[in-house]
Scaffold this motif. Sequence first.
Motif, short mmCIF file in Angstrom:
data_model
loop_
_atom_site.label_atom_id
_atom_site.label_comp_id
_atom_site.label_asym_id
_atom_site.label_seq_id
_atom_site.Cartn_x
_atom_site.Cartn_y
_atom_site.Cartn_z
N ARG A 6 0.33 -1.55 0.05
CA ARG A 6 -0.20 -0.01 0.19
C ARG A 6 0.90 1.33 -0.24
NH1 ARG A 6 -1.73 3.13 3.26
NH2 ARG A 6 -1.09 1.54 5.49
N LEU A 7 2.16 1.42 1.17
CA LEU A 7 2.79 2.79 1.25
C LEU A 7 3.53 2.49 -1.10
CD1 LEU A 7 4.27 1.90 4.51
CD2 LEU A 7 2.75 3.64 3.71
N TYR A 8 4.23 1.47 -0.85
CA TYR A 8 4.63 1.57 -2.46
C TYR A 8 3.26 2.61 -3.41
CZ TYR A 8 9.63 -0.27 -2.71
OH TYR A 8 10.51 -0.65 -1.94
N VAL A 9 2.02 2.04 -3.60
CA VAL A 9 1.70 2.58 -4.94
C VAL A 9 1.02 3.79 -3.93
CG1 VAL A 9 -1.29 2.03 -5.33
CG2 VAL A 9 0.20 0.41 -4.85
N MET A 356 11.11 16.28 10.18
CA MET A 356 10.72 15.26 9.79
C MET A 356 9.54 15.27 8.66
SD MET A 356 10.59 13.92 12.78
CE MET A 356 11.98 14.48 15.26
N GLY A 357 8.67 13.95 8.19
CA GLY A 357 7.52 13.97 7.37
C GLY A 357 7.72 12.96 6.66
N GLU A 358 6.05 12.29 6.22
CA GLU A 358 6.18 10.84 5.43
C GLU A 358 6.70 11.18 3.55
OE1 GLU A 358 1.82 9.72 5.77
OE2 GLU A 358 2.57 9.40 7.72
N GLU A 359 6.98 12.65 3.60
CA GLU A 359 7.53 12.84 2.57
C GLU A 359 9.21 12.63 2.08
OE1 GLU A 359 7.28 15.20 4.29
OE2 GLU A 359 5.30 17.03 3.35
N VAL A 360 9.61 11.96 3.27
CA VAL A 360 11.05 11.47 3.27
C VAL A 360 11.15 9.76 2.84
CG1 VAL A 360 13.47 10.33 3.97
CG2 VAL A 360 11.48 13.65 5.22
N ARG A 361 10.45 9.20 3.10
CA ARG A 361 9.42 7.81 2.96
C ARG A 361 9.11 7.30 1.81
NH1 ARG A 361 5.10 5.85 5.79
NH2 ARG A 361 4.12 7.64 4.36
N ASP A 362 8.35 8.33 0.97
CA ASP A 362 7.90 8.47 -0.18
C ASP A 362 8.73 8.26 -0.94
OD1 ASP A 362 5.83 8.22 1.17
OD2 ASP A 362 4.15 9.41 0.89
N LEU A 390 5.85 -1.60 -9.75
CA LEU A 390 4.99 -1.67 -8.38
C LEU A 390 4.87 -3.64 -8.43
CD1 LEU A 390 2.32 0.80 -8.76
CD2 LEU A 390 4.30 0.13 -7.15
N SER A 391 5.20 -4.06 -9.66
CA SER A 391 4.76 -5.89 -9.06
C SER A 391 6.62 -6.53 -8.88
CB SER A 391 4.76 -6.52 -11.22
OG SER A 391 4.85 -6.16 -11.56
N VAL A 392 7.78 -6.17 -8.35
CA VAL A 392 8.45 -6.63 -8.51
C VAL A 392 8.98 -7.08 -6.86
CG1 VAL A 392 11.09 -6.36 -8.19
CG2 VAL A 392 10.35 -5.42 -10.36
#
Length: 459
Positions: A6-9, A356-362, A390-392
């Motif tokens: 989900r996070l990857y998508v 901080m921030g989720e942008e770093v992870r994304d 995404l399918s790898v």
Amino acid sequence: MRLWKRLYVNALENALNAIPNIEGVLLGYNTNIDAIKYLDKDDLEKRIEEIGKDKVFKVIENPSEKISSLEDLFGGILRSIKLGKAMEWFVESEEVRKYLREWEWDELRIGGQAGIMANLLGGVYGIPTIVHIPQNPKLQAELFADGPIYVPVFEGDELKLVHPKEAVADEEELIHYIYEFPKGFQVFDIQAPRENRFIANADDYNARVYMRKEFREGFEEIAKKVELAIISGLQVLKEHYPDGMTYRDVLDRVENHLNILNRYNVKTHFEFAYTANRRVREALIELLPKFTSVGLNEVELASIIEIIGDEELAKEVLEGHVFSVIDAMNILMDETGIERIHFHTYGYYLALTQYMGEEVRDALLFASLAAATKAMRGNLERIEQIRDALSVPTNERAMILEEELEKEFTEFENGIIDMTDRQLTFVPTKIVASPKSTVGIGDTISSSAFVSEFGMRKK
Ligand SMILES: Nc1ncnc2c1ncn2[C@@H]1O[C@H](COP(=O)(O)OP(=O)(O)O)[C@@H](O)[C@H]1O
Ligand SMILES: [Mg+2]
């Protein structure tokens, strides 16, 4: 695993939406021509017989490490095949350079970290990109993708930005001749234990990080036009050059560029590459406080820790102990004050940031998809191709690391660890089982993460 799916998508959508927000990126300094040849047994044996097999075979056991004759050239190639080792020797002789040019190649590609990233960021992502090219001959200009890729040129006193194809000059061809061989490749009684490559480097400019006039005299104008800058190519610096120049002369110029970029609030990333010379490596670490961000792999992080930390920790980093890597990243941040450190290794990435921030992870997830696409196809041509990655499969073994991190840090959620004054971000990466090519994947990872994070944070 479902969580990461989900996070990857989501990350892909967020990054794709954000990339058009980036107004300009500058890439310095190394650009050259990579001429790739897939070695042919019969051709190679014939050429070696012509020169004299005995003379050539002598070089295999007594490597000259540089090329001043045809014996050196073919001795180097045979040594690389025999050991299955990648090697790069500098071509000093004009006569050999002519011979190499006439031997031809199978494929030409843009080379050098700045050149490769220009085709990715400008050609594939469509971000307006200014790139430093030490020389701009036609042969090289034609290797640049179409799209918003620019070089600065003086028109009278005014600095104009044009595509390299529109600024072709009668300048030198800086060619890195890359001789590839597969595992099991046989010449005479020599057999390659694994696939690899021998590089004959006929490029006097990038070896000393030559900077062209526009960058020496018009840098302020260039800096004004970008929001981001990525610097690489400094790993080749030597302590001394025959004409009396030293690495210091180059780094003073780079430091001057960084001062200007900082004055215009341009965010800067330094892409580390293994720097053999310890003095130069020390000087590069001393330059890091002027950068916003740095990208490196396990070998490079260990080589830094050898200087600012201790041998024991450096060894653990090389062996891939995740907690040692985290300690090393914290030490590097303490020592340099740099705001962002992006560590990449086979199977996972870590980022340590002073914000901080989720942008770093994304951004890390997006970079992992871009890297997998490149590994799968050998080359990334269109940004939509990234969706296929995404399918790898995502690295299963990183899940064990994730559990260990969860145990150690109680505040661990969706890859993000709040360390009060710093954020540590962990992502398991996509792994392509049989990659078509792994050349330039590191630069793809670091530049994709750096620019997409900036784009997402900008909103
Ligand atoms: N088969 C693969 N699938 C996905 N990623 C890979 C694969 N092989 C290597 N990588 C990634 O590529 C990175 C290589 O970067 P680096 O070591 O800096 O080399 P370079 O800068 O020469 O490309 C590794 O750290 C790893 O994350
Ligand atoms: Mg690298």
